[in-house]
Motif scaffolding. Structure first.
Motif, PDB file in Angstrom:
ATOM      1  N   ASP A 265       0.531  -1.059   0.072  1.00 25.36           N
ATOM      2  CA  ASP A 265      -0.002   0.069   0.053  1.00 25.36           C
ATOM      3  C   ASP A 265       0.682   1.472  -0.085  1.00 25.36           C
ATOM      4  N   LYS A 266       1.794   1.651   0.652  1.00 21.39           N
ATOM      5  CA  LYS A 266       3.056   2.230   0.554  1.00 21.39           C
ATOM      6  C   LYS A 266       3.572   2.980  -1.147  1.00 21.39           C
ATOM      7  N   ILE A 267       2.921   2.133  -1.321  1.00 22.65           N
ATOM      8  CA  ILE A 267       3.719   2.257  -3.216  1.00 22.65           C
ATOM      9  C   ILE A 267       2.583   2.842  -3.499  1.00 22.65           C
ATOM     10  N   LYS A 268       2.452   4.755  -4.258  1.00 22.19           N
ATOM     11  CA  LYS A 268       1.942   4.129  -4.631  1.00 22.19           C
ATOM     12  C   LYS A 268       2.014   4.631  -6.641  1.00 22.19           C
ATOM     13  N   GLU A 269       2.957   4.509  -7.274  1.00 27.12           N
ATOM     14  CA  GLU A 269       3.297   5.313  -8.946  1.00 27.12           C
ATOM     15  C   GLU A 269       4.370   4.568  -8.685  1.00 27.12           C
ATOM     16  N   GLY A 270       4.762   4.726 -10.220  1.00 28.28           N
ATOM     17  CA  GLY A 270       6.268   3.967 -10.466  1.00 28.28           C
ATOM     18  C   GLY A 270       6.095   2.068 -11.150  1.00 28.28           C
ATOM     19  N   PHE A 271       4.649   1.509 -11.122  1.00 28.65           N
ATOM     20  CA  PHE A 271       4.515   0.698 -10.751  1.00 28.65           C
ATOM     21  C   PHE A 271       5.031  -0.224 -11.906  1.00 28.65           C
ATOM     22  N   GLU A 272       5.995  -1.445 -12.017  1.00 30.04           N
ATOM     23  CA  GLU A 272       5.671  -1.926 -13.808  1.00 30.04           C
ATOM     24  C   GLU A 272       5.760  -3.596 -13.345  1.00 30.04           C
ATOM     25  N   SER A 273       4.615  -4.015 -12.565  1.00 30.09           N
ATOM     26  CA  SER A 273       4.135  -5.538 -12.303  1.00 30.09           C
ATOM     27  C   SER A 273       4.708  -5.823 -13.898  1.00 30.09           C
ATOM     28  N   SER A 274       4.800  -7.465 -13.595  1.00 36.09           N
ATOM     29  CA  SER A 274       5.372  -7.990 -14.643  1.00 36.09           C
ATOM     30  C   SER A 274       5.322  -9.513 -14.691  1.00 36.09           C
ATOM     31  N   ASP A 275       5.464 -10.542 -13.761  1.00 36.66           N
ATOM     32  CA  ASP A 275       5.097 -12.072 -14.304  1.00 36.66           C
ATOM     33  C   ASP A 275       4.423 -12.741 -13.436  1.00 36.66           C
TER      34      ASP A 275
END
Length: 374
Positions: A265-275
């Motif tokens: 939850d602390k990550i709000k941006e810069g997503f690069e989910s992959s596999d």
């Protein structure tokens, strides 16, 4: 009597070794150099998790994604990936007895920047996704493992709302349904999961359906796709939004029942989910996160298909693009592109949690890992 038992024991051991299968680990890379080992093969020790170098091949550029034929005799790779005005799909013959991986042939991929290739259970077809130009191509496979001329190619133009990343279609994977009667195409650029019926007995196997696509949330960026072993549910990792969408599945139709964050939850941006992959027992789902968090998100799967986050495991490297789980669900192996390292984790079948084992393998720009019992 004692000598007879000893003799029978020796015969049993010789017979067991003759027919015993081994787990092989196939690694692809953004090598960009034909003199480098573009694909490496390792043997996995299923007791210790140790990887032992087995075979390799050179003279191939950027084999970014690999898949292995059902019989384990052939390897198919997306080649010339991220190469301007290029893109190909290549075939290789794998011979464990000779410890060799031999190039057979290649065909143009039908679009720039191929990023995913899947093989039909019959071993007679492969389907690849081309990212940059947003297309899917289907090729027949000959009996000798070589790739025949392209049978079908569909290109898409429409994009979505993100002006930087979604100006046009970007098909990121090509995934067969559990019965191999449908082909699903997560399209990062269009925020759609496209779908065709697949008729393996036709010369042009892709057939349009009444439900040609499922819309995802805007700016989701659907990337990879996985089916539950019970064939009732499917899961899509969304690269741009850092979410996992859960769908009920039946006869080519997807109905969304949940959407849950892949990142903390602390990550709000810069997503690069992959596999994304599911354990063979169907109890746990794993998804990789790149960017600010280089980890594997771990979820338990309820009987109704819904996910519950139970933790995160660092991949002990940067930019984990692809990972794989062995057929017995004992090991998970992650490949980190930017740090060029491959990590083996032992998987706890009861808790779903992961623990590093063995010694890491170094391979520059390693981009893909696949495991096959042969």
């Amino acid at each position: 009597m004692k000598q007879k038992i000893t003799f029978l024991t020796i015969i049993f051991l010789l017979t067991f070794n003759l027919f015993a299968q081994s787990n092989y680990v196939f690694l692809g890379s953004y090598n960009r150099d034909k003199s480098a080992e573009a694909i490496q093969v390792y043997q996995l020790d299923t007791l210790s998790g140790k990887l032992v170098k087995f075979a390799s091949v050179k003279n191939v550029v950027n084999p970014s994604y690999l898949t292995v034929s059902p019989n384990g005799k052939f390897v198919y790779a997306c080649t010339d990936t991220k190469t301007p005005n290029a893109g190909s799909i290549s075939s290789f013959e794998f011979d464990p007895a000779a410890k060799s991986l031999t190039f057979l042939n290649s065909q143009r991929s039908g679009g720039e920047n191929p990023v995913y290739v899947a093989v039909h259970k019959s071993g007679k077809w492969i389907a690849n996704a081309n990212y940059t130009e947003g297309s899917v191509s289907v090729f027949p496979i000959l009996e000798n493992g070589k790739i025949d001329s392209i049978a079908q190619n569909f290109q898409y133009m429409e994009g979505s709302t993100n002006k930087e990343r979604q100006t046009r279609s970007h098909v990121h994977s090509s995934v067969f349904s559990p019965q191999f009667d449908y082909l699903f195409l997560p399209d990062l650029g269009a925020d759609k999961i496209r779908c065709y019926a697949f008729d393996e007995n036709q010369k042009k196997p892709l057939v349009e359906t009444k439900n040609p696509f499922t819309k995802t949330d805007l700016e989701a960026g659907p990337r990879h796709f996985a089916f539950h072993p019970n064939q009732k549910f499917s899961y899509c990792i969304e690269e741009m939004a850092g979410q996992i969408s859960v769908y009920q599945y039946e006869n080519g139709v997807l109905n969304k029942i949940q959407r849950i964050a892949a990142h903390p939850d602390k990550i709000k941006e810069g997503f690069e989910s992959s596999d994304i992959h599911i354990s063979p027992d169907g109890k746990f789902l794993y998804a990789t996160n790149r960017g600010r968090e280089n980890n594997i998100a771990i979820f338990s799967i309820d009987e109704n298909g819904l996910l519950k986050n139970i933790g995160y495991q660092s991949t002990l490297g940067k930019h984990p693009r692809i990972f794989a789980i062995d057929e017995n669900g004992k090991f998970l192996i992650a490949s980190n592109v930017l740090t060029g390292n491959v990590i083996v984790f032992r998987r706890d079948s009861k808790t779903g949690l992961l623990k590093k084992v063995g010694k890491e393998i170094k391979m520059e720009n390693v981009s893909c890992v696949q495991i096959k019992k042969i």
